[in-house]
Design a protein around this motif. Structure first.
Motif, PDB file in Angstrom:
ATOM      1  N   MET A 175       0.848  -1.197   0.000  1.00  0.00           N
ATOM      2  CA  MET A 175       0.000   0.000   0.000  1.00  0.00           C
ATOM      3  C   MET A 175       0.881   1.244   0.000  1.00  0.00           C
ATOM      4  N   ASN A 176       0.496   2.261  -0.770  1.00  0.00           N
ATOM      5  CA  ASN A 176       1.323   3.463  -0.926  1.00  0.00           C
ATOM      6  C   ASN A 176       1.547   4.203   0.386  1.00  0.00           C
ATOM      7  N   ILE A 177       0.610   4.075   1.304  1.00  0.00           N
ATOM      8  CA  ILE A 177       0.698   4.819   2.559  1.00  0.00           C
ATOM      9  C   ILE A 177       1.664   4.178   3.545  1.00  0.00           C
ATOM     10  N   TYR A 178       2.109   2.974   3.269  1.00  0.00           N
ATOM     11  CA  TYR A 178       2.845   2.165   4.251  1.00  0.00           C
ATOM     12  C   TYR A 178       4.066   2.885   4.821  1.00  0.00           C
ATOM     13  N   ASP A 179       4.911   3.440   3.977  1.00  0.00           N
ATOM     14  CA  ASP A 179       6.135   4.080   4.473  1.00  0.00           C
ATOM     15  C   ASP A 179       6.246   5.535   4.036  1.00  0.00           C
ATOM     16  N   ARG A 180       5.086   6.161   3.775  1.00  0.00           N
ATOM     17  CA  ARG A 180       5.062   7.550   3.333  1.00  0.00           C
ATOM     18  C   ARG A 180       4.878   8.499   4.503  1.00  0.00           C
ATOM     19  N   GLU A 181       5.484   9.700   4.400  1.00  0.00           N
ATOM     20  CA  GLU A 181       5.156  10.774   5.337  1.00  0.00           C
ATOM     21  C   GLU A 181       3.799  11.327   4.906  1.00  0.00           C
ATOM     22  N   ILE A 182       2.786  11.115   5.720  1.00  0.00           N
ATOM     23  CA  ILE A 182       1.407  11.378   5.296  1.00  0.00           C
ATOM     24  C   ILE A 182       1.093  12.867   5.253  1.00  0.00           C
ATOM     25  N   PHE A 183       1.503  13.611   6.251  1.00  0.00           N
ATOM     26  CA  PHE A 183       1.269  15.058   6.342  1.00  0.00           C
ATOM     27  C   PHE A 183      -0.226  15.398   6.274  1.00  0.00           C
ATOM     28  N   GLY A 184      -0.994  14.694   7.077  1.00  0.00           N
ATOM     29  CA  GLY A 184      -2.423  14.928   7.148  1.00  0.00           C
ATOM     30  C   GLY A 184      -3.005  14.167   8.320  1.00  0.00           C
ATOM     31  N   PRO A 185      -4.328  14.272   8.532  1.00  0.00           N
ATOM     32  CA  PRO A 185      -4.967  13.709   9.738  1.00  0.00           C
ATOM     33  C   PRO A 185      -5.280  12.221   9.611  1.00  0.00           C
ATOM     34  N   VAL A 186      -4.268  11.431   9.242  1.00  0.00           N
ATOM     35  CA  VAL A 186      -4.459   9.994   9.046  1.00  0.00           C
ATOM     36  C   VAL A 186      -3.444   9.241   9.890  1.00  0.00           C
TER      37      VAL A 186
END
Length: 508
Positions: A403-414
């Motif tokens: 999943m793309n979110i796995y190791d990303r800096e999200i920079f949002g309310p997640v």
């Protein structure tokens, strides 16, 4: 003072209008070069919008490289005199600026909320935090001391003196438009440097308001210059600040990708660099933790500024035995405590994301994860009934590496929550990313605290604490999270040259 008016209604209108003008006195719509408020040479402007509803607050100059050259030259001329000022003079100047910022704190907070979107309570907190750097460096200015060295020969005296490095370029972000300027400028001025400030195109008004207060505090012309640039000119202006040999140090806060570009562009002049770049903070909760405190810390650490901070908790690792308890209490806390809306409303705790590209990215990351099997516990959609840039506080579990979110800096309310089995396993996961700005963990085992703190590959660690930033602490990261430190007694180092003196053939 007032003209005679014919009726009470007219008098009331004049009084109210006068209050509005006074209240907006720190709103500036020109750049600051060599002590003068100026438009761009080509008279072009760009809009500054309120992210709550995309209404236009005002327009500011879209300055280009020609405007920037004027600012750079002004900083050079001013440096020749300002570098000769005493530490006491610079200390007094910073203190005067600090006093004016304190006096105008509420107005600064309102300007910040309008252009950034964060709640007024958060803006007030940032103003207080940002002001503290100017206060701190007004005191540190008088502690820039050299050294007397022990000479190897009896007819020599050796010493080290510290001198201001030269004009400084400061490129600041939109998420903390007040504090990121004050902790850079405070250190630069304390050292005796002059500045060219390039604020984010999303939040130039806070920078300009600080420039107005610096002017009122008595800063000489050219010591603080502010260049406002829109999307069209931002990259070329940044490149000039990197490559112009007059600028001797560049301080940048922003993404790692942009930091790498600036790093390369500065190589031609071998500039001093201070880079505070992206983070991907682990937030670890061990079985022996106080879960109530860990949840409270997670709320502050994850959702401050609606998750748009470089030190936000990004990857939650919760040990198996306490995972369900933490998850349930975390979701309950989110539902009870977060109230989204216009930051100027007293009931609002959290505002919108800063721009369309930001919310689009958040939405894409969440949708991708859900489509690949992640479990959604709350949130997961836009709040279009409030405004087009609002996104619900969101919690995901069962997130996997595909999943793309796995190791990303999200920079949002997640918030993404992962389970883990043991200490070695979670440290391996926490250190698996190329960045290392901040990290957090919760434990009541003293030995574990020291073990984990030594092994976490980050520049700053919160142990049983979710909010770690303060003036006294050295702020910065390791690996691809940057170079140098801001705040603390180390914050001046990037603006100082060390000069060694050897005085020989002394007759005693």
């Amino acid at each position: 003072m007032w003209k005679r008016v014919s009726n009470f209604a007219e008098l009331s209108w004049k009084l109210n209008n006068h209050k509005i003008i006074r209240k907006m006195s720190l709103i500036r719509n020109q750049g600051l070069i060599n002590g003068e408020w100026v438009s761009s040479i080509n008279s072009e402007t760009f809009n500054v919008e309120n992210p709550v509803d995309q209404s236009i607050i005002t327009q500011v100059p879209d300055m280009n490289i020609d405007d920037t050259k004027l600012a750079i030259n002004a900083s050079k001329i001013a440096f020749d005199k300002f570098s000769k000022t005493t530490a006491k003079e610079r200390s007094d100047l910073l203190r005067s600026w600090y006093n004016l910022m304190v006096k105008n704190s509420e107005q600064l907070a309102e300007i910040l909320t309008k252009e950034n979107g964060k709640s007024l309570a958060e803006s007030r907190g940032e103003i207080k935090y940002g002001n503290s750097f100017v206060e701190w460096f007004s005191e540190e200015a008088r502690r820039i001391n050299g050294e007397i060295l022990q000479a190897p020969m009896n007819n020599r005296e050796l010493m080290i003196i510290k001198r201001p490095i030269g004009p400084a370029a400061l490129i600041t972000p939109w998420n903390f438009p007040h504090a990121m300027i004050t902790r850079k400028v405070g250190a630069a001025i304390a050292a005796g440097c002059t500045c060219v400030i390039k604020p984010s195109e999303e939040t130039p008004l806070t920078a300009l308001a600080l420039g107005k207060l610096a002017q009122d505090a008595g800063f000489p012309p050219g010591v603080i210059n502010i260049i406002t640039t829109g999307p069209k000119n931002s990259a070329s202006v940044g490149k000039l600040l990197c490559e112009d040999p007059i600028i001797r140090v560049l301080s940048f806060t922003g993404s790692t990708n942009v930091g790498k570009i600036l790093y390369k562009q500065c190589s031609s002049t071998i500039k001093r660099l201070s880079l505070e770049l992206g983070g991907n903070a682990p937030y670890i909760v061990f079985n022996n933790s106080n879960i109530e405190l860990a949840v409270n810390g997670a709320m502050a650490c994850k959702f401050r500024n609606t998750g748009q901070t470089c030190v936000s908790a990004n990857r939650f690792y919760i040990q198996n035995n306490v995972f369900d308890e933490f998850l349930n209490k975390f979701i309950q806390k989110i539902n009870n405590d977060i109230k989204m809306g216009d930051g100027l409303s007293s009931s609002t705790t959290h505002g919108p994301l800063i721009k369309k590209s930001q919310i689009d990215n958040i939405e894409n990351l969440v949708n991708d994860a859900i489509s690949k099997g992640a479990k959604l516990h709350c949130g997961g959609k836009r709040l279009n009934n409030i405004g087009s840039l609002f996104y619900e506080p969101t919690v995901l579990t069962d997130v996997t590496e595909n999943m793309n979110i796995y190791d990303r800096e999200i920079f949002g309310p997640v918030a993404v929550l992962h389970r883990f089995d043991n200490e070695d396993d979670v440290l391996k996961k926490a250190n698996s990313v190329p960045v290392g700005l901040a990290g957090y963990f919760w434990s009541n085992d003293v030995s574990q605290i020291f073990r984990v703190a030594r092994k976490l590959e980050v520049g700053m660690i919160g142990v049983n604490e979710g909010l770690i930033s303060c003036t006294e602490a050295a702020f910065g990261g390791v690996k691809e999270s940057g170079l140098g430190r801001e705040g603390s007694s180390h914050g001046i180092d990037d603006f100082i040259d060390i000069k060694y003196l050897c005085i020989g053939n002394i007759q005693y």
